[in-house]
Enzyme design. Structure first.
Site, mmCIF file in Angstrom:
data_model
loop_
_atom_site.group_PDB
_atom_site.id
_atom_site.type_symbol
_atom_site.label_atom_id
_atom_site.label_comp_id
_atom_site.label_asym_id
_atom_site.label_seq_id
_atom_site.Cartn_x
_atom_site.Cartn_y
_atom_site.Cartn_z
ATOM 1 N N LYS A 138 0.850 -1.189 0.000
ATOM 2 C CA LYS A 138 0.000 0.000 0.000
ATOM 3 C C LYS A 138 0.888 1.241 0.000
ATOM 4 O O LYS A 138 1.819 1.336 0.805
ATOM 5 C CB LYS A 138 -0.898 -0.034 1.241
ATOM 6 C CG LYS A 138 -1.959 1.029 1.302
ATOM 7 C CD LYS A 138 -2.805 0.833 2.558
ATOM 8 C CE LYS A 138 -3.864 1.899 2.692
ATOM 9 N NZ LYS A 138 -4.646 1.739 3.953
ATOM 10 N N HIS A 161 -0.163 4.416 0.494
ATOM 11 C CA HIS A 161 -0.716 5.543 1.244
ATOM 12 C C HIS A 161 -1.104 5.055 2.641
ATOM 13 O O HIS A 161 -1.007 3.870 2.936
ATOM 14 C CB HIS A 161 -1.935 6.128 0.529
ATOM 15 C CG HIS A 161 -3.057 5.146 0.346
ATOM 16 N ND1 HIS A 161 -3.058 4.200 -0.656
ATOM 17 C CD2 HIS A 161 -4.198 4.938 1.051
ATOM 18 C CE1 HIS A 161 -4.162 3.467 -0.578
ATOM 19 N NE2 HIS A 161 -4.864 3.895 0.455
#
Length: 222
Positions: free
Chosen positions: A107, A109
């Site tokens: 991921k 963010h």
């Protein structure tokens, strides 16, 4: 057969996680049975399954085949609910263990990264999964654990099919991983147990011959 193994196989049969027929595996082999942990699809089924995992681990600890561990890790995807259910079962038994799992893709963010849950650094990590086939997924999980500072302490799976990892490797996939990684692999049940279970059941008696024939063709040397 140990009571928890018998209980697990009956649970798998009732949930249709264990099915008999003609199935083409990822390896290309034609198997007379198939195991799909995704069919443990309710709270009650997962709780009962987790109790079987915990009993198998306790038995392995008594036998000395697995050392201590202080964190549970569930590889994406099926390992996530399995490790979570096992964490709840251990908590019910009075042992509150931290839990972590991974994403298939990192991921970029928020908290970022591939790992979710408790920190792994300095922890003795038990990997919780359904089966080991080629061993690719579990090797990747072990790499993530080590990269995060964790120490793999063992692997627990639901079913060991006890068949050759490949035509070139006569060991079972579970044994190959255990020997290469230097950690124990504990299975709640094995093909050997399934054969015994089928022999005790009038409804599964017709499947036993096909299971024996499959093991004769593809069974591991161990």
């Amino acid at each position: 057969m140990d009571a928890y193994r018998h209980r697990f196989l009956q649970l798998a049969l009732d949930a249709e996680a264990l099915r008999f027929g003609e199935f083409t595996l990822k390896s290309g082999r034609n198997s007379p049975y198939f195991f799909n942990a995704g069919r443990f699809d309710s709270g009650a089924r997962l709780a009962a399954l987790a109790a079987c995992y915990a009993d198998a681990l306790e038995a392995a600890g008594i036998a000395g085949s697995i050392g201590d561990f202080d964190l549970l890790f569930g590889p994406a995807y099926k390992g996530i609910p399995l490790a979570t259910a096992l964490a709840c079962e251990f908590a019910r038994r009075g042992r509150d263990l931290p839990l972590a799992f991974d994403r298939k893709e990192a991921k970029d963010h928020g908290e970022g990264g591939r790992l979710i849950g408790a920190g792994l650094e300095g922890k003795r990590v038990l990997v919780v999964d359904d089966v080991i086939t080629a061993g690719t997924a579990v090797r990747e999980a072990l790499g993530l654990i080590r990269a995060a500072g964790g120490l793999p302490a063992g692997i627990v799976i639901a079913l060991d099919r006890e068949e050759r990892a490949s035509d070139a490797d006569p060991r079972s996939a579970a044994r190959a991983v255990a020997e290469e990684q230097g950690i124990p692999v504990v299975a709640v049940a094995r093909l050997t147990d399934l054969l015994a279970f089928a022999g005790e059941s009038a409804t599964l008696a017709t499947e036993r011959e096909r299971l024996h024939a499959y093991r004769a063709r593809h069974g591991a040397a161990d």
